[in-house]
Design a protein around this motif. Structure first.
Motif, PDB file in Angstrom:
ATOM      1  N   SER A  94      -2.741  -4.887   1.178  1.00 45.41           N
ATOM      2  CA  SER A  94      -1.543  -4.568   0.414  1.00 45.41           C
ATOM      3  C   SER A  94      -0.689  -5.810   0.202  1.00 45.41           C
ATOM      4  O   SER A  94      -0.553  -6.642   1.095  1.00 45.41           O
ATOM      5  CB  SER A  94      -0.727  -3.511   1.149  1.00 45.41           C
ATOM      6  N   LYS A  95      -0.107  -5.901  -0.968  1.00 44.89           N
ATOM      7  CA  LYS A  95       0.794  -7.003  -1.287  1.00 44.89           C
ATOM      8  C   LYS A  95       2.250  -6.629  -1.056  1.00 44.89           C
ATOM      9  O   LYS A  95       3.157  -7.298  -1.522  1.00 44.89           O
ATOM     10  CB  LYS A  95       0.558  -7.479  -2.721  1.00 44.89           C
ATOM     11  N   GLU A 114      -1.981 -17.440   0.662  1.00 45.91           N
ATOM     12  CA  GLU A 114      -1.175 -18.349   1.477  1.00 45.91           C
ATOM     13  C   GLU A 114      -0.880 -17.757   2.854  1.00 45.91           C
ATOM     14  O   GLU A 114      -0.903 -18.471   3.861  1.00 45.91           O
ATOM     15  CB  GLU A 114       0.142 -18.692   0.749  1.00 45.91           C
ATOM     16  N   HIS A 115      -0.620 -16.455   2.905  1.00 41.82           N
ATOM     17  CA  HIS A 115      -0.362 -15.807   4.190  1.00 41.82           C
ATOM     18  C   HIS A 115      -1.631 -15.750   5.030  1.00 41.82           C
ATOM     19  O   HIS A 115      -1.573 -15.898   6.257  1.00 41.82           O
ATOM     20  CB  HIS A 115       0.209 -14.406   3.993  1.00 41.82           C
ATOM     21  N   ASN A 136       2.247 -10.533   7.207  1.00 45.23           N
ATOM     22  CA  ASN A 136       1.327  -9.401   7.194  1.00 45.23           C
ATOM     23  C   ASN A 136       1.138  -8.808   5.805  1.00 45.23           C
ATOM     24  O   ASN A 136       0.297  -7.940   5.607  1.00 45.23           O
ATOM     25  CB  ASN A 136       1.789  -8.321   8.166  1.00 45.23           C
ATOM     26  N   VAL A 137       1.927  -9.267   4.847  1.00 40.09           N
ATOM     27  CA  VAL A 137       1.735  -8.897   3.443  1.00 40.09           C
ATOM     28  C   VAL A 137       0.666  -9.837   2.904  1.00 40.09           C
ATOM     29  O   VAL A 137       0.776 -11.048   3.025  1.00 40.09           O
ATOM     30  CB  VAL A 137       3.053  -9.045   2.647  1.00 40.09           C
ATOM     31  N   PHE A 165      -3.065  -7.524   8.539  1.00 40.96           N
ATOM     32  CA  PHE A 165      -2.431  -7.315   7.243  1.00 40.96           C
ATOM     33  C   PHE A 165      -2.119  -5.841   7.046  1.00 40.96           C
ATOM     34  O   PHE A 165      -2.791  -4.968   7.593  1.00 40.96           O
ATOM     35  CB  PHE A 165      -3.360  -7.764   6.099  1.00 40.96           C
ATOM     36  N   TYR A 166      -1.100  -5.588   6.230  1.00 38.54           N
ATOM     37  CA  TYR A 166      -0.820  -4.230   5.796  1.00 38.54           C
ATOM     38  C   TYR A 166      -1.922  -3.775   4.854  1.00 38.54           C
ATOM     39  O   TYR A 166      -2.475  -4.582   4.103  1.00 38.54           O
ATOM     40  CB  TYR A 166       0.511  -4.159   5.035  1.00 38.54           C
ATOM     41  N   VAL A 167      -2.234  -2.486   4.931  1.00 37.34           N
ATOM     42  CA  VAL A 167      -3.187  -1.890   3.994  1.00 37.34           C
ATOM     43  C   VAL A 167      -2.539  -0.700   3.319  1.00 37.34           C
ATOM     44  O   VAL A 167      -1.615  -0.082   3.856  1.00 37.34           O
ATOM     45  CB  VAL A 167      -4.509  -1.460   4.689  1.00 37.34           C
TER      46      VAL A 167
END
Length: 84
Positions: free
Chosen positions: A42-43, A13-14, A8-9, A33-35
């Motif tokens: 978000s990374k 690739e994710h 989710n980061v 994904f996380y924001v």
């Protein structure tokens, strides 16, 4: 699991890893994904997880309102770049 293994980061690739087994709706792969506080990908893990939609034809990632978040030809499986 450390942050580099958390799908989710956001990383390209994710995104591809999630898309491989993601549920589909109307031709879009449904990803999460996380924001950050601005609603941007978000990374690193945050307290907010959002749903995104990947169009494998065109390599376009859209947010819940169908706004284009990013585009990359490497996500377009029909152009021979992506590998879903």
């Amino acid at each position: 699991m450390d942050d580099t293994d958390n799908l989710n980061v956001y990383t390209p690739e994710h995104l591809m890893a999630q898309a491989t087994g993601a549920p589909k709706h109307l031709g879009y792969s449904i990803l999460q994904f996380y924001v950050d506080e601005s609603g941007l990908l978000s990374k690193e893990p945050t307290n907010t997880l959002r749903t995104f939609y990947l169009s494998p034809s065109g390599g376009t990632l859209r947010d819940e309102d169908m706004n284009i978040v990013l585009y990359s030809a490497k996500f377009d499986i029909y152009k021979g770049f992506g590998r879903l």
